[in-house]
Design an enzyme around this catalytic site. Structure first.
Site, short mmCIF file in Angstrom:
data_model
loop_
_atom_site.label_atom_id
_atom_site.label_comp_id
_atom_site.label_asym_id
_atom_site.label_seq_id
_atom_site.Cartn_x
_atom_site.Cartn_y
_atom_site.Cartn_z
N GLN A 75 0.84 -1.20 0.00
CA GLN A 75 0.00 0.00 0.00
C GLN A 75 0.87 1.25 0.00
O GLN A 75 1.80 1.37 0.80
CB GLN A 75 -0.94 0.04 1.21
N CYS A 105 -6.87 7.30 5.01
CA CYS A 105 -6.24 7.54 6.31
C CYS A 105 -6.70 8.88 6.91
O CYS A 105 -6.62 9.92 6.25
CB CYS A 105 -4.72 7.53 6.17
C1 LIG Z 1 -3.56 1.19 14.30
C2 LIG Z 1 -4.19 1.27 12.95
C3 LIG Z 1 -3.38 1.40 11.82
C4 LIG Z 1 -3.96 1.47 10.55
N1 LIG Z 1 -3.15 1.58 9.46
C5 LIG Z 1 -3.70 1.61 8.21
C6 LIG Z 1 -2.88 1.65 7.04
O1 LIG Z 1 -1.64 1.62 7.10
N2 LIG Z 1 -3.52 1.70 5.83
C7 LIG Z 1 -4.89 1.70 5.73
O2 LIG Z 1 -5.42 1.74 4.61
N3 LIG Z 1 -5.67 1.65 6.81
C8 LIG Z 1 -5.12 1.59 8.03
N4 LIG Z 1 -5.93 1.48 9.13
C9 LIG Z 1 -7.38 1.31 8.95
C10 LIG Z 1 -7.75 -0.18 8.89
O3 LIG Z 1 -7.17 -0.79 7.76
C11 LIG Z 1 -9.29 -0.36 8.84
O4 LIG Z 1 -9.78 0.31 7.71
C12 LIG Z 1 -9.97 0.16 10.09
O5 LIG Z 1 -9.31 -0.26 11.26
C13 LIG Z 1 -11.45 -0.29 10.13
O6 LIG Z 1 -11.57 -1.69 10.26
P1 LIG Z 1 -11.93 -2.37 11.70
O7 LIG Z 1 -13.14 -1.64 12.24
O8 LIG Z 1 -12.24 -3.80 11.34
O9 LIG Z 1 -10.74 -2.21 12.57
C14 LIG Z 1 -5.38 1.43 10.40
C15 LIG Z 1 -6.17 1.30 11.54
C16 LIG Z 1 -5.61 1.21 12.80
C17 LIG Z 1 -6.51 1.04 14.00
#
Ligand SMILES: Cc1cc2nc3c(=O)[nH]c(=O)nc-3n(C[C@H](O)[C@H](O)[C@H](O)COP(=O)(O)O)c2cc1C
Length: 311
Positions: A75, A105
């Site tokens: 990514q 993000c």
């Molecule tokens: C600590 C953390 C780091 C993340 N880093 C990224 C990332 O590098 N790239 C990205 O597209 N989304 C990132 N996200 C978002 C997650 O990929 C995801 O979209 C988000 O946590 C929602 O899904 P969930 O409710 O199942 O956790 C991050 C989320 C968290 C909590």
């Protein structure tokens, strides 16, 4: 959930339960573990296009992949169309089958530089980035949120633009920027995206169990789901959702992850990173407060394993 293959341009996944990129967590060792539990696709955490072009060592390290990652996906984040294309053509990205662009993000450091979810407010710029990248003939995908203002979704318009630009798959995190990671995802908006485009749509947000994945699939009609925090607590969630038999032993899982990490990093570096990794694993696990706290102060991998024997 009935697993099905997802076509991403010239590659096809084995199933449609994917691991989301999570900065600071989804390193090659964790991704390898998730593949063992059945993840259909894994992806590096977001890497900076500028970092790549400046040959940053830290960026290169983030692009290391595990041998069992048969489909390699990285990514990228950035805001300049020409630099994003140049980064895609960088030799370090040559081994990757798929390159995803982060347009979701929410964090100020990224947003204020015009990258991540800031691009949801600038469709012409986002289109330039995606078109420039797709013009290389590589498999480009995009991961978005619904929008930057609660209730003002740009997801459908954005998805149509991305499809037109040549993007091969779109992952939709069904929340808005101010939500960060809280609250129920908006299933209806993800469904609208699915109905608006012909490329695969992967639904993300709030999946912590097999029932959550089934609800997400039923309510959105998406082609697959993407697990994020749910997988951090339970990498075996892939098997649970796919209906595969599995055994999950926390000690064995962590030992394996540590062994893999030791092939590339110093012990202290791994231990310091695990100060935040272990609390994720311990979510939902009955564990003494004293031990929980001790995990946040570890200085060696031996200490982690010794504490795990007390859980
Ligand atoms: C600590 C953390 C780091 C993340 N880093 C990224 C990332 O590098 N790239 C990205 O597209 N989304 C990132 N996200 C978002 C997650 O990929 C995801 O979209 C988000 O946590 C929602 O899904 P969930 O409710 O199942 O956790 C991050 C989320 C968290 C909590």
């Amino acid at each position: 959930m009935l697993p099905k293959s997802v076509k991403i341009g010239s590659v096809a996944t084995e199933n449609n339960v994917f691991l989301a990129p999570l900065a600071g967590y989804t390193d090659f060792a964790f991704r390898s573990l998730c593949i063992d539990y059945g993840a259909g696709l894994t992806c590096t955490e977001m890497v900076s296009a500028n970092g790549l072009l400046y040959n940053s060592r830290a960026t290169k390290e983030l692009l290391y992949t595990a041998p069992n990652e048969k489909i390699r996906c990285a990514q990228l984040f950035g805001s300049d169309p020409a630099l994003m294309k140049e980064a895609l053509l960088h030799e370090d990205l040559a081994p990757f089958d798929v390159v995803d662009v982060n347009m979701g993000c929410p964090v100020p450091k990224i947003f204020n530089n015009g990258a991540g979810s800031a691009l949801l407010n600038d469709l012409p710029k986002a289109e330039k980035i995606l078109s420039a990248m797709c013009s290389t003939g590589r498999n480009v995908t995009v991961k978005i949120r619904l929008g930057t203002e609660r209730g003002k979704s740009v997801a459908v318009e954005f998805a149509k633009m991305a499809e037109g630009a040549g993007v091969k798959l779109i992952a939709v995190h069904g929340r808005y920027r101010p939500d960060y990671y809280a609250g129920e995802p908006d299933f209806g908006e993800i469904a609208r995206v699915k109905n608006a485009v012909n490329i695969p749509v992967i639904a993300n947000g709030g999946i912590f169990s097999r029932a959550d994945a089934e609800t997400m699939m039923e309510k959105t009609g998406a082609d697959g789901v993407m697990l994020a925090r749910g997988a951090l607590a339970k990498p075996c969630l892939f098997s649970e959702i796919l209906g595969r038999e599995y055994v999950f032993d926390l000690y064995a899982a962590v030992s394996r992850q540590l062994e893999l990490l030791k092939t590339r990093f110093d012990d202290i570096r791994i231990a310091v990173n695990f100060r935040k990794v272990m609390p994720q694993y311990l979510k939902g696990v009955a564990c003494d407060r004293r031990i929980r706290l001790a995990f946040t102060q570890v200085n060696s991998t031996a200490e982690i394993l010794s504490l795990l024997k007390e859980v």
